[in-house]
Design an enzyme around this catalytic site. Structure first.
Site, mmCIF file in Angstrom:
data_model
loop_
_atom_site.group_PDB
_atom_site.id
_atom_site.type_symbol
_atom_site.label_atom_id
_atom_site.label_comp_id
_atom_site.label_asym_id
_atom_site.label_seq_id
_atom_site.Cartn_x
_atom_site.Cartn_y
_atom_site.Cartn_z
ATOM 1 N N SER A 97 -6.492 -1.161 -1.766
ATOM 2 C CA SER A 97 -7.486 -0.304 -1.103
ATOM 3 C C SER A 97 -7.605 -0.724 0.349
ATOM 4 O O SER A 97 -7.441 -1.903 0.676
ATOM 5 C CB SER A 97 -8.852 -0.475 -1.762
ATOM 6 O OG SER A 97 -9.375 -1.754 -1.470
ATOM 7 N N ASP A 98 -7.851 0.243 1.248
ATOM 8 C CA ASP A 98 -8.280 -0.185 2.571
ATOM 9 C C ASP A 98 -9.584 -0.955 2.322
ATOM 10 O O ASP A 98 -10.229 -0.817 1.274
ATOM 11 C CB ASP A 98 -8.505 1.011 3.509
ATOM 12 C CG ASP A 98 -8.564 0.552 4.977
ATOM 13 O OD1 ASP A 98 -8.684 -0.670 5.215
ATOM 14 O OD2 ASP A 98 -8.478 1.407 5.876
ATOM 15 N N TRP A 99 -9.949 -1.766 3.302
ATOM 16 C CA TRP A 99 -11.058 -2.703 3.046
ATOM 17 C C TRP A 99 -12.363 -1.948 2.711
ATOM 18 O O TRP A 99 -13.012 -1.366 3.569
ATOM 19 C CB TRP A 99 -11.198 -3.634 4.245
ATOM 20 C CG TRP A 99 -10.413 -4.929 4.062
ATOM 21 C CD1 TRP A 99 -10.900 -6.195 4.271
ATOM 22 C CD2 TRP A 99 -9.065 -5.101 3.608
ATOM 23 N NE1 TRP A 99 -9.919 -7.129 3.973
ATOM 24 C CE2 TRP A 99 -8.789 -6.483 3.560
ATOM 25 C CE3 TRP A 99 -8.049 -4.233 3.195
ATOM 26 C CZ2 TRP A 99 -7.567 -7.014 3.140
ATOM 27 C CZ3 TRP A 99 -6.832 -4.751 2.786
ATOM 28 C CH2 TRP A 99 -6.600 -6.113 2.760
ATOM 29 N N GLY A 100 -12.664 -1.934 1.443
ATOM 30 C CA GLY A 100 -13.873 -1.250 0.990
ATOM 31 C C GLY A 100 -13.630 0.185 0.560
ATOM 32 O O GLY A 100 -14.585 0.906 0.257
ATOM 33 N N ALA A 101 -12.362 0.607 0.475
ATOM 34 C CA ALA A 101 -12.085 2.014 0.149
ATOM 35 C C ALA A 101 -11.960 2.241 -1.365
ATOM 36 O O ALA A 101 -10.976 2.788 -1.826
ATOM 37 C CB ALA A 101 -10.828 2.485 0.867
#
Ligand code: BGC
Length: 765
Positions: A231-235
């Protein structure tokens, strides 16, 4: 690690341990399982150098990271059009990762530049999916050749910073396929990145991280991706849905709640444990791929890598304008370097890609020993205000010189990850400085430092413009080498420079809509729009000058007619006709036949960069397959080549085609067809399948009394009110059922039988 061993290892893990592998240990590390010898490895930004944070982690580039070499950003490297060069940058970064024990670098960032307003365009490559995916592939191959992973990001359609974490990129299927997915497709199939990072945004309402269709259907099943999705950071929107969709690793580590949700879902039977096992296998596979091929001897050679950064940047810079050959500069002349960026260049962008550079080499430093230059700062880039004293001093310095080289560009605050630009202007104080200098000095060269296009009100008055983009820490050295002709510029624009913001393809919609971005321009991104509308631009896509000249000749294709399953070999000769060794970027464009289908007037389908000595000629060969001619057909949900004659062209840039040939391509795919009483006559007349069936029916109909009378009346009509051509044109859009109203004697039953026969015929084919 062999698959069997991996599976054996997984069989020894508890459910909690397996689930634990699906999320990070902290901001930058994956978890390990000590009792089973599973190591914890580190991943780090990316993409154009290492941002390894030893202390507090963040994804905005706020906390300091360890010193590293800052290479040119994506905006610059794309302009190189040079796979070999970018591969070299990748190899160097891969080596640095080994030296710093980083298992995967988070890049390349390869989203399409939909609008020049996107705050993060400086990291991205191009408005064209072929350029984007080919150069990303080169970087991936380079890094991974050192047994270090990459993360192709941000998959997919993350084309704005505004509300990037929730906004939905809404577009039709064809646009998604032809532009936004294609940007990833080539790189993923060709270079096989170890990981792919899913973007924050939604596509047509669904979070990419929740999309089984994108993360599994397209990425794995269609394209054969076999690494893990991070995941993108926090996605991560909904952890269990995301896991089922194919989002393997959640980064960074947040709370343990998401892990617990996965455990609960397995325990209550809503998630099959095999999904966790598969995810775990994908992640472990990559971890061991790194640790088992670890190079403990690797060193971070800062000095050498700095030189590589300079070499790469010199191959990227784009000479936009060079009237009267003002460049290269004559070192014996009186030269003034004007502008703050000559002394402290802007060479990288803000946000997660921000590197704590080992050293920064300015043009002023680099020019020492090569030429005597005078200097004046001219402006301060912190506030966009004219500093009268600085400006006056700069004008005087420019006046006293033979040539004034102005180093200007966008300050940090004008473009960054996290927000979009509001306009395409340079700071007013810099434009004003150019204007004032032009009043006293006719020999003016502008050197630009910016991550995305700017409008240049003084464009026609200055003699030279050199675009350095955000050129990395060695930008000064590369600039001086180009300015003084130690190297020959060979970069070409991988994006259009528009004349003004309102000319851009998505001007009316970009940044509008609360949580929805409406991609109304469809496949008409960048040059596909400007060329199709025959619009003037400041500098077109593909433009780039050299200190030498090139000539193209003998464009040949190995067949003039082919099936879409065949391969077409295209070759062209390119010759250096000037006085300096240089590199040409050979650009091949294809135009589709004009049909009912909406298509861009031409599209870049292949390119290559070739080095040529003075007088040297080389033959460049391209292999084109169906994708060079195809569009995404939404009836079959697949690529489809329309029958017809395609133009194959060589262009100096997207506007200027210099050679052209043709090839007739036949489609081997059948599109599903159904006929009804609403099928129009025009369609039937040009449809070979229909012709076979309709012949006998038409004969039958023509024999009925009413039709005979009508035909006779038409033949005898001398008034000219309705001639044959007009009749044909009117019939074109007439549905079958209309014959009931206009041709006396025709029965519905007859038409229905014909429609049935037409449908049976295509069913049986
Ligand atoms: C960025 C990514 C980056 C990640 C980690 C995110 O905000 O979008 O590109 O890799 O942070 O820093």
């Amino acid at each position: 690690m062999e698959r069997e061993k991996l599976l054996e290892l997984i069989s020894q893990m508890t459910l909690e341990e397996k689930v634990g592998m699906c999320s990070g240990a902290d901001f930058w590390h994956l978890k390990g399982v000590e009792r089973l010898g599973i190591p914890s490895v580190m991943v780090t930004d990316g993409p154009h150098g290492l941002r390894k944070q030893a202390e507090a982690g963040d994804h905005l580039g706020i906390n300091e990271s360890e010193k590293a070499v800052c290479f040119p950003a994506g905006c610059a490297t794309a302009s190189s059009f040079d796979r070999e060069l970018i591969r070299k940058q990748g190899e160097t970064i891969g080596q640095e990762c080994q030296a710093m024990d980083v298992s995967t670098i988070l890049g390349p960032a390869m989203n399409i530049k939909r609008s020049p307003l996107c705050g993060r365009n400086f990291e991205y490559y191009s408005e064209d999916p072929l350029v984007s995916s080919e150069l990303a592939a080169a970087l991936i191959e380079g890094v991974q050749s050192k047994n270090v992973g990459t993360s192709a990001k941000h998959f997919v359609a993350n084309n704005q910073e505004k509300r990037r974490m929730t906004s939905s990129s809404d577009m039709d299927e064809r646009t998604l396929r032809e532009i936004y997915l294609t940007s990833f497709e080539g790189a993923i199939k060709k270079a096989k990145p170890w990981t792919v990072m899913n973007s924050y945004n939604r596509v047509n309402g669904e979070f990419v991280g929740d999309s089984h269709e994108l993360l599994t259907g397209v990425l794995r099943d269609e394209w054969g991706f076999d690494g893990y999705v991070v995941s993108d950071w926090g996605a991560v929107n909904d952890r269990v849905t995301a896991l089922k969709a194919g989002l393997d690793l959640e980064m960074p580590h947040g709370s343990d709640e998401n892990d617990q949700m996965i455990v609960d879902a397995v325990r209550n039977g809503t998630l099959d444990e095999s999904v966790v096992d598969t995810t775990c296998e994908r992640i472990l596979n990559i971890i061991f791929k790194y640790t088992e091929n670890r190079d403990e001897t690797a060193v971070f050679d800062y000095e050498k890598d700095h030189e590589t950064a300079a070499e790469v940047e010199a191959g990227c810079m784009v000479l936009l304008k060079n009237d009267n050959n003002i460049l290269p500069l004559d070192a014996s002349k009186k030269i003034a370097f004007i502008g703050k960026y000559a002394k402290s260049p802007r060479y990288q962008g803000g946000g997660s890609s921000h590197i704590n550079s080992w050293k920064v080499e300015s043009a002023l430093e680099a020019v020492e020993g090569l030429a005597d230059v005078t200097f004046a700062a001219g402006y301060d880039d912190v506030k966009d205000e004219i500093d009268e004293k600085l400006q006056e001093e700069a004008v005087k310095t420019a006046q006293e010189a033979d040539v004034a080289v102005l180093f200007i560009g966008l300050p940090d605050s004008f473009e960054s990850e996290g927000y979009d630009r509001k306009h395409l202007n340079l700071p007013n104080c810099q434009n004003e400085l150019v204007r004032k200098v032009l009043e006293v000095q006719k020999n003016v060269v502008v050197v630009l430092h910016n991550g995305s296009p700017v409008v240049m009100p003084w464009m026609n008055e200055v003699s030279g413009i050199l675009e350095t983009y955000l050129g990395g820490e060695a930008v000064g050295k590369a600039t001086v080498n180009i300015l003084f002709g130690k190297e020959n510029p060979s970069g070409h624009l991988a994006e259009t420079f528009p004349l003004k913001l309102s000319d851009t393809p998505c001007y009316l919609t970009y940044g509008k809509g609360f949580d929805h971005a409406d991609y109304q321009e469809g496949v008409f991104t960048g040059y596909r729009y400007y060329t199709s509308k025959e619009m003037k631009t400041a500098f077109p896509f593909g433009h780039g000058l050299s200190y030498t000249t090139f000539e193209y000749n003998d464009l040949t294709v190995n067949k003039s007619e082919m099936n879409d399953t065949d391969q077409l070999t295209v070759s062209v000769k390119v010759k250096n006709t000037g006085n300096m060794k240089g590199k040409a970027v050979v650009q091949l464009y294809v135009s589709a036949p004009v049909t009912e289908l909406v298509r861009p007037v031409r599209e870049l389908r292949a390119f290559d960069k070739v080095e040529l000595d003075v007088g040297e000629e080389k033959t460049v060969t391209f292999e084109l397959n169906d994708r060079a001619f195809a569009y995404w057909n939404t009836l079959i949900h697949d690529w489809y080549v329309e029958d017809g004659t395609y133009k194959v062209m060589i262009g100096e840039n997207a506007d200027d085609m210099v050679l052209e040939t043709e090839v007739l391509v036949h489609s081997t795919k059948k599109l599903p067809k159904t006929y009804s009483l609403n099928t129009c006559l025009g369609e039937l007349m040009t449809d070979p399948d229909a012709q076979v069936v309709m012949g006998p029916f038409m004969q039958g109909m023509a024999q009925n009394q009413g039709a005979v009378e009508m035909a006779e009346a038409q033949e005898n009509d001398e008034s000219g009110v309705v001639n044959q051509e007009m009749m044909a044109a009117m019939m074109e859009g007439m549905p079958l059922r209309q014959l009931l109203s206009f041709v006396p004697g025709i029965k519905r039953e007859m038409l229905e039988q014909m429609v049935e026969a037409l449908n049976n015929n295509v069913k049986n084919n």
